[in-house]
Design a protein around this motif. Sequence first.
Motif, PDB file in Angstrom:
ATOM      1  N   ARG A  58       0.817  -1.214   0.000  1.00 15.28           N
ATOM      2  CA  ARG A  58       0.000   0.000   0.000  1.00 15.28           C
ATOM      3  C   ARG A  58       0.852   1.266   0.000  1.00 15.28           C
ATOM      4  NH1 ARG A  58      -4.533  -1.713   4.584  1.00 15.28           N
ATOM      5  NH2 ARG A  58      -5.117  -3.703   3.635  1.00 15.28           N
ATOM      6  N   GLY A  59       2.146   1.122   0.277  1.00 13.97           N
ATOM      7  CA  GLY A  59       3.021   2.287   0.279  1.00 13.97           C
ATOM      8  C   GLY A  59       2.754   3.198   1.463  1.00 13.97           C
ATOM      9  N   ARG A  60       2.814   2.637   2.670  1.00 13.87           N
ATOM     10  CA  ARG A  60       2.581   3.459   3.859  1.00 13.87           C
ATOM     11  C   ARG A  60       3.264   2.830   5.065  1.00 13.87           C
ATOM     12  NH1 ARG A  60      -3.739   2.558   5.697  1.00 13.87           N
ATOM     13  NH2 ARG A  60      -3.463   0.492   6.612  1.00 13.87           N
ATOM     14  N   VAL A  61       3.470   3.659   6.082  1.00 15.49           N
ATOM     15  CA  VAL A  61       4.050   3.186   7.343  1.00 15.49           C
ATOM     16  C   VAL A  61       3.195   3.691   8.490  1.00 15.49           C
ATOM     17  CG1 VAL A  61       6.407   3.015   6.483  1.00 15.49           C
ATOM     18  CG2 VAL A  61       5.621   5.175   7.450  1.00 15.49           C
ATOM     19  N   ILE A  62       3.197   2.928   9.585  1.00 16.16           N
ATOM     20  CA  ILE A  62       2.426   3.309  10.775  1.00 16.16           C
ATOM     21  C   ILE A  62       3.366   3.238  11.966  1.00 16.16           C
ATOM     22  CG2 ILE A  62       0.420   2.819  12.210  1.00 16.16           C
ATOM     23  CD1 ILE A  62      -0.768   1.315   9.808  1.00 16.16           C
ATOM     24  N   PRO A  63       3.812   4.398  12.479  1.00 13.73           N
ATOM     25  CA  PRO A  63       4.703   4.393  13.647  1.00 13.73           C
ATOM     26  C   PRO A  63       3.918   4.087  14.926  1.00 13.73           C
ATOM     27  CG  PRO A  63       4.780   6.491  12.434  1.00 13.73           C
ATOM     28  CD  PRO A  63       3.576   5.752  11.970  1.00 13.73           C
ATOM     29  N   ALA A  64       4.592   3.459  15.871  1.00 11.44           N
ATOM     30  CA  ALA A  64       4.026   3.173  17.200  1.00 11.44           C
ATOM     31  C   ALA A  64       2.576   2.716  17.106  1.00 11.44           C
ATOM     32  CB  ALA A  64       4.136   4.410  18.091  1.00 11.44           C
ATOM     33  N   PRO A  65       2.315   1.605  16.418  1.00 12.64           N
ATOM     34  CA  PRO A  65       0.922   1.173  16.244  1.00 12.64           C
ATOM     35  C   PRO A  65       0.299   0.728  17.559  1.00 12.64           C
ATOM     36  CG  PRO A  65       2.432  -0.543  15.518  1.00 12.64           C
ATOM     37  CD  PRO A  65       3.274   0.653  15.835  1.00 12.64           C
ATOM     38  N   SER A  66      -0.983   0.884  17.641  1.00 11.74           N
ATOM     39  CA  SER A  66      -1.716   0.414  18.809  1.00 11.74           C
ATOM     40  C   SER A  66      -1.709  -1.114  18.813  1.00 11.74           C
ATOM     41  CB  SER A  66      -3.151   0.922  18.765  1.00 11.74           C
ATOM     42  OG  SER A  66      -3.818   0.390  17.624  1.00 11.74           O
ATOM     43  N   ALA A  67      -2.058  -1.687  19.972  1.00 11.92           N
ATOM     44  CA  ALA A  67      -2.091  -3.147  20.080  1.00 11.92           C
ATOM     45  C   ALA A  67      -3.081  -3.737  19.087  1.00 11.92           C
ATOM     46  CB  ALA A  67      -2.447  -3.546  21.511  1.00 11.92           C
ATOM     47  N   GLU A  68      -4.211  -3.035  18.900  1.00 13.55           N
ATOM     48  CA  GLU A  68      -5.231  -3.545  17.973  1.00 13.55           C
ATOM     49  C   GLU A  68      -4.710  -3.530  16.531  1.00 13.55           C
ATOM     50  OE1 GLU A  68      -7.028  -2.088  21.646  1.00 13.55           O
ATOM     51  OE2 GLU A  68      -5.667  -1.167  20.188  1.00 13.55           O
ATOM     52  N   ARG A  69      -4.032  -2.415  16.168  1.00 13.52           N
ATOM     53  CA  ARG A  69      -3.537  -2.314  14.790  1.00 13.52           C
ATOM     54  C   ARG A  69      -2.399  -3.328  14.553  1.00 13.52           C
ATOM     55  NH1 ARG A  69      -4.279   2.018  11.014  1.00 13.52           N
ATOM     56  NH2 ARG A  69      -4.883   3.501  12.626  1.00 13.52           N
ATOM     57  N   ARG A  70      -1.563  -3.507  15.569  1.00 12.25           N
ATOM     58  CA  ARG A  70      -0.470  -4.475  15.422  1.00 12.25           C
ATOM     59  C   ARG A  70      -1.028  -5.888  15.267  1.00 12.25           C
ATOM     60  NH1 ARG A  70       3.389  -7.864  17.100  1.00 12.25           N
ATOM     61  NH2 ARG A  70       5.575  -7.192  16.942  1.00 12.25           N
ATOM     62  N   GLU A  71      -2.013  -6.209  16.075  1.00 10.95           N
ATOM     63  CA  GLU A  71      -2.621  -7.535  16.001  1.00 10.95           C
ATOM     64  C   GLU A  71      -3.243  -7.764  14.633  1.00 10.95           C
ATOM     65  OE1 GLU A  71      -6.152 -10.037  18.303  1.00 10.95           O
ATOM     66  OE2 GLU A  71      -5.162  -8.355  19.309  1.00 10.95           O
ATOM     67  N   ALA A  72      -3.873  -6.707  14.098  1.00 10.51           N
ATOM     68  CA  ALA A  72      -4.481  -6.827  12.772  1.00 10.51           C
ATOM     69  C   ALA A  72      -3.412  -7.045  11.700  1.00 10.51           C
ATOM     70  CB  ALA A  72      -5.296  -5.567  12.461  1.00 10.51           C
ATOM     71  N   ALA A  73      -2.255  -6.363  11.843  1.00 11.17           N
ATOM     72  CA  ALA A  73      -1.179  -6.529  10.871  1.00 11.17           C
ATOM     73  C   ALA A  73      -0.597  -7.937  10.932  1.00 11.17           C
ATOM     74  CB  ALA A  73      -0.085  -5.487  11.115  1.00 11.17           C
ATOM     75  N   GLU A  74      -0.432  -8.462  12.155  1.00 12.27           N
ATOM     76  CA  GLU A  74       0.084  -9.822  12.296  1.00 12.27           C
ATOM     77  C   GLU A  74      -0.881 -10.835  11.691  1.00 12.27           C
ATOM     78  OE1 GLU A  74       0.666  -9.991  16.489  1.00 12.27           O
ATOM     79  OE2 GLU A  74       2.807  -9.459  16.357  1.00 12.27           O
ATOM     80  N   GLN A  75      -2.151 -10.568  11.862  1.00  9.02           N
ATOM     81  CA  GLN A  75      -3.149 -11.456  11.273  1.00  9.02           C
ATOM     82  C   GLN A  75      -3.096 -11.392   9.758  1.00  9.02           C
ATOM     83  OE1 GLN A  75      -5.102 -13.650  13.040  1.00  9.02           O
ATOM     84  NE2 GLN A  75      -5.516 -14.447  10.989  1.00  9.02           N
ATOM     85  N   ARG A  76      -2.853 -10.169   9.230  1.00  4.66           N
ATOM     86  CA  ARG A  76      -2.705 -10.020   7.774  1.00  4.66           C
ATOM     87  C   ARG A  76      -1.544 -10.862   7.246  1.00  4.66           C
ATOM     88  NH1 ARG A  76      -1.669  -4.346   5.674  1.00  4.66           N
ATOM     89  NH2 ARG A  76      -1.366  -5.534   3.765  1.00  4.66           N
ATOM     90  N   LEU A  77      -0.438 -10.855   7.985  1.00  2.00           N
ATOM     91  CA  LEU A  77       0.717 -11.650   7.556  1.00  2.00           C
ATOM     92  C   LEU A  77       0.364 -13.136   7.511  1.00  2.00           C
ATOM     93  CD1 LEU A  77       3.873 -10.154   9.330  1.00  2.00           C
ATOM     94  CD2 LEU A  77       3.579 -10.542   6.887  1.00  2.00           C
ATOM     95  N   ALA A  78      -0.254 -13.612   8.570  1.00  2.00           N
ATOM     96  CA  ALA A  78      -0.616 -15.027   8.618  1.00  2.00           C
ATOM     97  C   ALA A  78      -1.644 -15.362   7.547  1.00  2.00           C
ATOM     98  CB  ALA A  78      -1.160 -15.367  10.006  1.00  2.00           C
ATOM     99  N   ASP A  79      -2.632 -14.474   7.391  1.00  2.00           N
ATOM    100  CA  ASP A  79      -3.662 -14.703   6.372  1.00  2.00           C
ATOM    101  C   ASP A  79      -3.068 -14.710   4.972  1.00  2.00           C
ATOM    102  OD1 ASP A  79      -5.515 -14.816   8.363  1.00  2.00           O
ATOM    103  OD2 ASP A  79      -6.315 -12.798   8.044  1.00  2.00           O
ATOM    104  N   HIS A  80      -2.097 -13.819   4.742  1.00  2.00           N
ATOM    105  CA  HIS A  80      -1.497 -13.733   3.407  1.00  2.00           C
ATOM    106  C   HIS A  80      -0.777 -15.033   3.044  1.00  2.00           C
ATOM    107  CE1 HIS A  80       0.153 -11.798  -0.137  1.00  2.00           C
ATOM    108  NE2 HIS A  80       1.357 -12.248   0.200  1.00  2.00           N
ATOM    109  N   ARG A  81      -0.042 -15.579   3.997  1.00  2.00           N
ATOM    110  CA  ARG A  81       0.665 -16.834   3.721  1.00  2.00           C
ATOM    111  C   ARG A  81      -0.329 -17.958   3.436  1.00  2.00           C
ATOM    112  NH1 ARG A  81       3.703 -15.187   8.547  1.00  2.00           N
ATOM    113  NH2 ARG A  81       5.607 -14.101   7.886  1.00  2.00           N
TER     114      ARG A  81
END
Length: 969
Positions: free
Chosen positions: A612-635
Amino acid sequence: MLTLRQDDILLDRRADDWRMALDQATEALHEAGLVERDYRDGLFDREAQSSTFLGNAIAIPHGTPESRQHVRRTGVRVLQFPAGVEWHDGNRVHVLVTIAAQSDEHLDILRQLTHVLDREGVAERLAGADSRGEVAGLLSRAVVEARLDADTLCLGFPARDRQELALAGAARLRQAGCVGSEFVASVAEQAPLGLGQGLWLVSSERGVEVPALSLATADARLEEAGERVTGVFCLAAQGDAHRGLMERILALLDAGAARELHGLDAETLLARLAGESAAARTRQARVLNAHGLHARPAKQLVQVARAQGLAIRVRLADGGFDAVSASSLTKVINLGARRGQQLVFSAEGEGAEAALETVCQALAEGLGEQVLPFDESREQTAAVVDEPAPEPLPADRPHPAVAASPGLAIAPVFVLRTPHFDYPRLAEDPAVEARRLEQAIREGSEQLEALVGEARGGEVAQILSMHEEMLGDPELLEAAREQLQEGSSAEAAWWDAIETAARAQEMLADRLLAERAADLRDVGRRVLGILCRVELPEPPAHPYILVTDDVGPSDVARLDTSRVRGLLTARGGATSHSAILARALGIPAVVGAGRRVLALEDGSELILDGERGRVIPAPSAERREAAEQRLADHRRREAEAWEARFQQARTRDGHRVEVAANLGNTAHAADAVERGAEGVGLLRTEFLFMAHAQEPDLDTQIAEYREALEALDGRPLVARTLDVGGDKPLPYWPVPKEDNPFLGLRGIRLALTKPKVLETQFRAMLMAAAGDPAAGAPAAGATGRDRPLRIMLPMVKDISEFRAAKQILDRLLEEIPEAERTTDVQLGVMIEVPSCALLAPTLAAEVDFFSVGTNDLTQYTLAIDRGHPELSAQADGLHPAVLKLIEMTVDAAHAHGKWVGVCGELASDAVAVPVLVGLGVDELSVSARQVPLVKARLAEVDLDEARRQAGLALAQATSEAVRDALEVR
């Protein structure tokens, strides 16, 4: 480090085509115990991504990161094909350097081979080599050119005879660091050899550190034994490095110009030796581009030079003894001109002054890039001016930039900031300064030794070991000591020694040695940091996201990919070399994010989204959890999508949307089918024209298009007619200089200026789609009559250009007998220009289909160059203005029963796919590797939901609002 050995070389191989050559290469690796046979798929997958042809008849096939599981141990096999192999990109290959690497060790081989690319005659010599030793020598011997510059000249010396001049020249070479005392002693034992016209020569190979040439002239006219002594050349010989210089001297003698050398100043004398006559006009101009004359500005310079109508030559003012044609792109790039260096342009004849003025003015204006004035005092590494600290990025908020390399990374950041050095230039006690310097060098060496141990082998350890070796170079210390005796401080003396050595390396015009110059400066900064008590930043031992101002290709190649999870830069664009290399290494990268990213705190967590061409500094726990889920879902989704890749592309509720592949090479059509493509939605035919030195003839084009059609086995082929101009020039089709080539002669506009070229291309496509009668019965489902051929025209602005092209096609359909051409043909246009979308209702009545090129449509709609380093992040195809144009196009097409495809990058954007379906798009054409994932994405949405998402997107005011609204759903 991966290296070439004679035992790795296999001679006298034969192959009918590139596929057979790759099969042999796989077998050679397997027999050597390096790979399993399944590694073959990795080699073919890599070629499907991009050709591994390197240049000068050499290709370096290597597997993809996914294929590394089939590598048993790292190694290489070199296969020689004396008769040559036609590679899939149109080049002729005589040597395959086939690599089995468990990490990114193929970059070692790439660096070793770069010096071979510009050496004339290597291709023929590789083909004719009859021993493994000869092949190894050709691939591993670097070309070194002898040094000749103002520092090696000794002009106006008070000599009484030619022997004194010879010794003066030898002494000057010693002062320049090119030779030792042994060389001077050797010269003292010789009598100069007469060359004629008052020139003399002495030479020796003893005590030579760097091959070089000096010319010593007397302060007054000199004769000895009745013979004129204009000057004595003193040659420090090493191999054949001096060949180019001696050829220049012979040319000077042949022209009878040697007598004119006496009394000339250094600049004029170097000009004569560079081949510039006394009648030539010369002008100097400084390179202002931040990254020097890399490909893009060099291309602009060449175009300006060609437009002048007379021969213009160019050389480096500092150390460039040989002038090259300013009309040759490779020659200009190989000058290696850096920011701040002066170029000397020369021309003869009527209009020379005006031509030189035009070229120098273009250089001063930046050659298409934004440039800043050059202030030498402010650009020294040791004198960095403090700038106000940028405002930090807000926490837990997306910050848009340029998507450079796909992937998602979640890790703490490591900000690599340029250190500031502040020191006095002069000092009172040389002895004290010498002790300070020696202690700093010892400390730097100890640091490097410790780092080598921590690196545990690999490429990083090799580089650090080389740095440690450099610190022990006695020549560096001796040069610094000479500066200390003249009153310099330890810091100033050391940095001057480093800069002098680095520039001497760069003058040799060898790419490997240019890398060594960068390493010298790295070593220099380490010691300078110790002297100034400024600690150089070291990357952490844990995984991290590297944040820096900008990064060059060599910097990216050195990244420890086991730790670096992502790359974020303040500057740069998606088309920069560093971004390209990051994609090759599989490192997610976001570039052009602005100076505020440099204010991120080391160790603070960051989400980097390279898609997407973006960065998110100091993400919240909810946003981090969503990103980790995206990684797992992508694989997981990747694996599932691959298993279902041959299923027909449909939405969850059964709505049919065809998924095709974008190709730049007909040879990759079979791979696209293997990945589940339901056709080719964009064949960029310009690759065929770019792969030939002359315009490809009818038979050549037929063979190329037929290869794709046969591989598709009845699936449709959408072929775009020749799309050159702008940033894609053809050497045999010169285009006049344009102030803005992206708004000038390109695409169909350019093709219609040479209708015979377009006619030949139409004819080749029509005949190729009819099949090959000599090949016997066609494959099942693909008769000679029903191979679906869709031809589309690029950069159409209105109906008049379509009609002009259609008139040619209609005439050919009448002229060519039906038995010799396809009858299943459509002619459409690409929607790339906003006027074409706005006029879609008038076009839809006559065209057979539309294909939306979202890359250019976005660029022209938003007036943003998608390669612009500062603005390209805003060139988002999900902008509501772009979506509105797509909607207008679809509505107009469907009103006339015509179909619409999308072949730009937006078609593979997971967020955009439902929107495009909801707008009514009938076909999505994406890169072959994306086909399974796009099919899977379609299966996740139903048509009603897609229409709701399209309506939601159209109701927004900005692309950011579109993405935010769609992500909330």
